[in-house]
Design an enzyme around this catalytic site. Structure first.
Site, PDB file in Angstrom:
ATOM      1  N   TRP A  73       4.061   1.663  10.280  1.00  0.00           N
ATOM      2  CA  TRP A  73       3.168   2.257   9.307  1.00  0.00           C
ATOM      3  C   TRP A  73       3.808   3.472   8.635  1.00  0.00           C
ATOM      4  O   TRP A  73       4.988   3.737   8.815  1.00  0.00           O
ATOM      5  CB  TRP A  73       1.839   2.609   9.985  1.00  0.00           C
ATOM      6  CG  TRP A  73       1.050   1.372  10.373  1.00  0.00           C
ATOM      7  CD1 TRP A  73       1.434   0.058  10.250  1.00  0.00           C
ATOM      8  CD2 TRP A  73      -0.259   1.352  10.955  1.00  0.00           C
ATOM      9  NE1 TRP A  73       0.443  -0.765  10.706  1.00  0.00           N
ATOM     10  CE2 TRP A  73      -0.603  -0.012  11.151  1.00  0.00           C
ATOM     11  CE3 TRP A  73      -1.173   2.347  11.328  1.00  0.00           C
ATOM     12  CZ2 TRP A  73      -1.835  -0.395  11.698  1.00  0.00           C
ATOM     13  CZ3 TRP A  73      -2.400   1.964  11.877  1.00  0.00           C
ATOM     14  CH2 TRP A  73      -2.722   0.619  12.050  1.00  0.00           C
ATOM     15  N   ASN A 113       0.837  -1.202   0.000  1.00  0.00           N
ATOM     16  CA  ASN A 113       0.000   0.000   0.000  1.00  0.00           C
ATOM     17  C   ASN A 113       0.870   1.249   0.000  1.00  0.00           C
ATOM     18  O   ASN A 113       1.730   1.362  -0.890  1.00  0.00           O
ATOM     19  CB  ASN A 113      -1.126  -0.043   1.048  1.00  0.00           C
ATOM     20  CG  ASN A 113      -0.738  -0.279   2.477  1.00  0.00           C
ATOM     21  OD1 ASN A 113      -0.265  -1.344   2.831  1.00  0.00           O
ATOM     22  ND2 ASN A 113      -0.954   0.713   3.327  1.00  0.00           N
ATOM     23  N   ASP A 114       0.674   2.177   0.901  1.00  0.00           N
ATOM     24  CA  ASP A 114       1.233   3.532   0.775  1.00  0.00           C
ATOM     25  C   ASP A 114       2.717   3.612   0.380  1.00  0.00           C
ATOM     26  O   ASP A 114       3.546   2.906   0.956  1.00  0.00           O
ATOM     27  CB  ASP A 114       1.122   4.292   2.102  1.00  0.00           C
ATOM     28  CG  ASP A 114      -0.235   4.163   2.755  1.00  0.00           C
ATOM     29  OD1 ASP A 114      -1.127   3.516   2.187  1.00  0.00           O
ATOM     30  OD2 ASP A 114      -0.393   4.719   3.863  1.00  0.00           O
ATOM     31  N   GLU A 120      -5.522  11.054   6.716  1.00  0.00           N
ATOM     32  CA  GLU A 120      -4.381  10.171   6.608  1.00  0.00           C
ATOM     33  C   GLU A 120      -3.355  10.805   5.672  1.00  0.00           C
ATOM     34  O   GLU A 120      -3.700  11.615   4.803  1.00  0.00           O
ATOM     35  CB  GLU A 120      -4.802   8.806   6.053  1.00  0.00           C
ATOM     36  CG  GLU A 120      -5.762   8.061   6.972  1.00  0.00           C
ATOM     37  CD  GLU A 120      -5.894   6.593   6.597  1.00  0.00           C
ATOM     38  OE1 GLU A 120      -5.434   5.750   7.380  1.00  0.00           O
ATOM     39  OE2 GLU A 120      -6.461   6.282   5.531  1.00  0.00           O
ATOM     40  N   TRP A 160      -3.883  -6.898   3.242  1.00  0.00           N
ATOM     41  CA  TRP A 160      -3.195  -6.050   4.214  1.00  0.00           C
ATOM     42  C   TRP A 160      -2.868  -6.832   5.486  1.00  0.00           C
ATOM     43  O   TRP A 160      -3.683  -7.607   5.967  1.00  0.00           O
ATOM     44  CB  TRP A 160      -4.065  -4.833   4.542  1.00  0.00           C
ATOM     45  CG  TRP A 160      -3.374  -3.865   5.458  1.00  0.00           C
ATOM     46  CD1 TRP A 160      -2.524  -2.872   5.096  1.00  0.00           C
ATOM     47  CD2 TRP A 160      -3.468  -3.828   6.889  1.00  0.00           C
ATOM     48  NE1 TRP A 160      -2.065  -2.218   6.221  1.00  0.00           N
ATOM     49  CE2 TRP A 160      -2.635  -2.778   7.323  1.00  0.00           C
ATOM     50  CE3 TRP A 160      -4.158  -4.579   7.842  1.00  0.00           C
ATOM     51  CZ2 TRP A 160      -2.481  -2.456   8.677  1.00  0.00           C
ATOM     52  CZ3 TRP A 160      -4.010  -4.262   9.187  1.00  0.00           C
ATOM     53  CH2 TRP A 160      -3.179  -3.201   9.591  1.00  0.00           C
ATOM     54  N   GLN A 187       4.644   0.416   2.143  1.00  0.00           N
ATOM     55  CA  GLN A 187       3.978  -0.470   3.079  1.00  0.00           C
ATOM     56  C   GLN A 187       3.839  -1.831   2.409  1.00  0.00           C
ATOM     57  O   GLN A 187       3.290  -1.939   1.303  1.00  0.00           O
ATOM     58  CB  GLN A 187       2.601   0.105   3.449  1.00  0.00           C
ATOM     59  CG  GLN A 187       2.691   1.438   4.178  1.00  0.00           C
ATOM     60  CD  GLN A 187       2.970   1.265   5.654  1.00  0.00           C
ATOM     61  OE1 GLN A 187       2.090   0.903   6.421  1.00  0.00           O
ATOM     62  NE2 GLN A 187       4.202   1.524   6.068  1.00  0.00           N
TER      63      GLN A 187
END
Ligand SMILES: *[C@@H]1O[C@H](CO)[C@@H](O)[C@H](O)[C@H]1NC(C)=O
Ligand SMILES: *[C@@H]1O[C@H](CO)[C@@H](O)[C@H](O)[C@H]1NC(C)=O
Ligand SMILES: *[C@@H]1O[C@H](CO)[C@@H](O)[C@H](O)[C@H]1NC(C)=O
Ligand SMILES: *[C@@H]1O[C@H](CO)[C@@H](O)[C@H](O)[C@H]1NC(C)=O
Ligand SMILES: *[C@H]1O[C@@H](CO)[C@H](O)[C@@H](O)[C@@H]1NC(C)=O
Length: 587
Positions: A127, A67-68, A248, A92, A84
């Site tokens: 994170w 992800n990010d 976020e 996830w 991530q």
């Protein structure tokens, strides 16, 4: 070989302790997060990766979930990208910082994960976060850790060896966390520190995403430090907006008033505007405003043309989230990274062995009208262009279409300019859709006959057009002005029915009364359609999963379902070569 687990084994041995914690997480569940947690799929990786619809030239690891984008930076001849990453499965979970390096942002080599749970202050997760280059060319990373009490805390990490241009190893000092959630802050809504900027008043400054529960107010909490180690929260956030929910991955940076050159994050002064971007957990999209940063008050005020809510501007009106920019000191530009997730089901993602990509890095700068940003794939991307075809001055007659032949278009780059000789047939715009392009395009598909448009591309199309993804424009009258919509319609992209097929759309801020033309660039990569309208004014990304239009069976068409002829004054299309994509691992 993509299909082997072996490549990770030395690393597995090295961090056996970490693996043990991961299995704890797998069994117990769950860390609170904004991701849906599929506990049973988190650690189940198939023995081989299904290549059928896998992207080739978008950033991704050899397998598993990403992800990010995190901490993009340039250091000693290399671009670094962290992300991530779940090393064990393709949904996830088990999140670590994957790490890759590149000399051109297109060809990538993988390193072992840079940051992974190992200390009380990050034992339940590492994170998102950002990098700042401190004086003396010293990178520092700030990231969100999930601590032993399952709180979100902000930690710092430094390279273990500044002589290593790969920055392989990162040290997390024991004085972490450097920003714990103080009393009054909800420790489940406190994450994603930005790159810090240096305020001329003598302190480093950064923001962290937050939500105030009482009024569901999204906030960019402001922290200051003189030494980058001891951080103090300012009384007031940099900015906030009620009812916007959790912010976020905030991002905050200056843009020059004129020209394409990017600016270092610490540039402040009369010749700049600032951009504040947040990823709204409520909608799962990225929004930005342009405005003024007052460095004395440490306050940001959006300018009056920027809507400060989720009707506002978006980098991309499609599948694009948790983005982050960085300043590239080599080519003096600001580059945007954004994540696109899958639209397939978690079960299928898990069986395929892969999920998530980073979109093509985009150069980002302010339009001379001062109202919006422009984005364009970095120039290095063009080095992947291969076999080329072109079309010039060809009519796309009302109700007609033609195929672009002689290239294999499942991995392609298509640039097209439409001339619209006559706007008289443009219908009146239904004003109830002002500010809501997506609802409009959801009702008015690529097949809905119009006055001027819909015209555009059918990509990843089967030869019989049973499957196709439409990217198109439609033009309306609104008084004596024109309203231009850009839409991405995937409703007929696949015969499969279990797939999420949202129609995406944005308005395009162009004045068609002068130059009666509009351009479109679309990057196609098996299951990605990434489009740039009007030279980067409106961008839309979509994930699609054809069942027939795969590989050589994917076709490309130009269509016009309007009542007015349009002309393709120019079309250039290239096959895109596959770059080096994290196959080689440097230990
Ligand atoms: C630091 O990195 C350099 C360059 O890779 C290497 O030659 C050196 O041995 C490293 N030092 C340590 C202590 O690992
Ligand atoms: C804190 O934030 C989390 C996540 O949004 C939410 O579920 C929880 O209710 C909040 N706690 C309070 C006390 O409002
Ligand atoms: C926005 O602000 C500018 C000055 O910065 C002003 O000229 C303009 O009239 C304002 N527009 C609106 C809609 O308030
Ligand atoms: C955003 O703000 C504008 C102007 O204040 C308003 O017209 C619009 O309805 C708002 N949109 C949302 C989704 O709150
Ligand atoms: C991507 O997946 C779809 C479902 O397939 C969700 O609806 C989106 O919310 C999700 N996007 C993000 C940013 O998580």
């Amino acid at each position: 070989m993509e299909t082997s687990n072996r490549v990770f084994s030395p690393w597995f041995l090295a961090i056996a302790v970490y693996a043990c914690f991961c299995s704890m997480i797998r069994e117990r569940i769950a860390v609170e997060s904004s991701h849906v947690v599929y506990e049973t799929l988190q650690g189940s990786s198939p023995s081989s990766v299904d290549p059928t619809l896998r992207t080739g030239y978008h950033f991704r690891p050899p397998r598993n979930w990403i992800n990010d984008p995190n901490g993009p930076l340039y250091y000693k001849d290399f671009y670094h990208l962290f992300y991530q990453y779940n090393p064990y499965g393709s949904v996830w979970g088990n999140i670590v910082w994957g790490h890759s390096i590149s000399t051109d942002l297109i060809n990538w080599k993988a390193l072992t994960p840079a940051i992974y749970p190992s200390k009380p202050f990050d034992i339940f997760g590492c994170w998102s976060g950002s990098a700042t280059i401190l004086p003396g060319d010293k990178p520092a990373i700030l990231y969100t850790g999930i601590d032993t009490q399952k709180r979100q805390v902000q930690n710092i990490a430094f390279p273990a060896n500044l002589s290593d241009p790969y920055l392989r190893e990162w040290v997390k000092p024991d004085y972490n966390p450097v920003m714990p959630p103080e009393t009054g802050l909800n420790s489940s809504s406190f994450r994603d520190p930005t790159t810090a900027w240096y305020n001329p008043n003598g302190h480093w400054t950064l923001i962290i995403g937050n939500k105030r529960d009482a009024d569901n107010r999204g906030m960019a909490l402001l922290y200051r430090s003189k030494d980058f180690v001891k951080w103090v929260r300012a009384k007031h956030p940099l900015h906030s907006a009620k009812n916007s929910g959790m912010w976020e991955c905030p991002d905050f940076y200056p843009v020059a008033l004129r020209g394409k050159l990017g600016l270092d994050t610490s540039v402040i002064g009369a010749g700049v505007k600032h951009v504040l971007k947040m990823s709204l957990d409520l909608t799962r999209y990225d929004y930005y405003t342009l405005g003024k940063y007052d460095d004395n008050l440490d306050k940001y005020v959006p300018q009056n043309t920027s809507l400060d809510n989720h009707s506002g501007l978006r980098y991309d009106y499609g599948n694009f989230y948790a983005s982050k920019t960085f300043y590239d000191p080599v080519k003096l530009r600001r580059i945007l990274w954004g994540w696109a997730n899958e639209s397939d089901t978690p079960k299928v993602d898990s069986d395929k062995g892969w999920a998530g990509i980073q979109l093509i890095p985009r150069t980002i700068w302010l339009h001379r009208n001062g109202r919006q940003l422009l984005q364009w794939p970095i120039e290095e991307f063009d080095t992947l262009r291969h076999k080329h075809v072109s079309v010039a001055n060809k009519l796309a007659p009302a109700g007609g279409l033609f195929e672009v032949k002689d290239i294999q278009s499942n991995q392609a780059d298509v640039e097209i300019t439409f001339d619209i000789p006559n706007l008289d047939k443009a219908e009146d715009f239904d004003r109830s859709y002002i500010g809501n392009a997506q609802a409009f395009c959801g009702k008015n598909t690529a097949e809905t006959k119009g006055g001027v448009g819909p015209f555009g591309l059918y990509v990843l199309a089967s030869s019989d057009l049973e499957e196709r993804t439409a990217v198109f424009f439609k033009i309306f009258k609104n008084g004596n002005k024109h309203v231009v919509l850009m839409c991405n319609d995937p409703t007929r992209s696949t015969k499969r029915e279990d797939i999420y097929k949202p129609t995406f759309a944005g308005f395009v801020d162009v004045d068609l009364s002068k130059a009666k033309r509009i351009s479109l660039r679309t990057l196609i990569d098996n299951s990605v359609v990434e489009s740039f309208g009007a030279r980067g004014k409106t961008c839309i990304t979509s994930r699609v999963y054809p069942a027939v239009a795969i590989g050589k069976d994917a076709h490309l068409f130009v269509f016009n379902n309007g009542a007015e002829d349009v002309k393709v004054s120019e079309l250039n299309a290239w096959e895109i070569r596959k770059p080096e994509m994290n196959q080689e691992i440097i230990y």
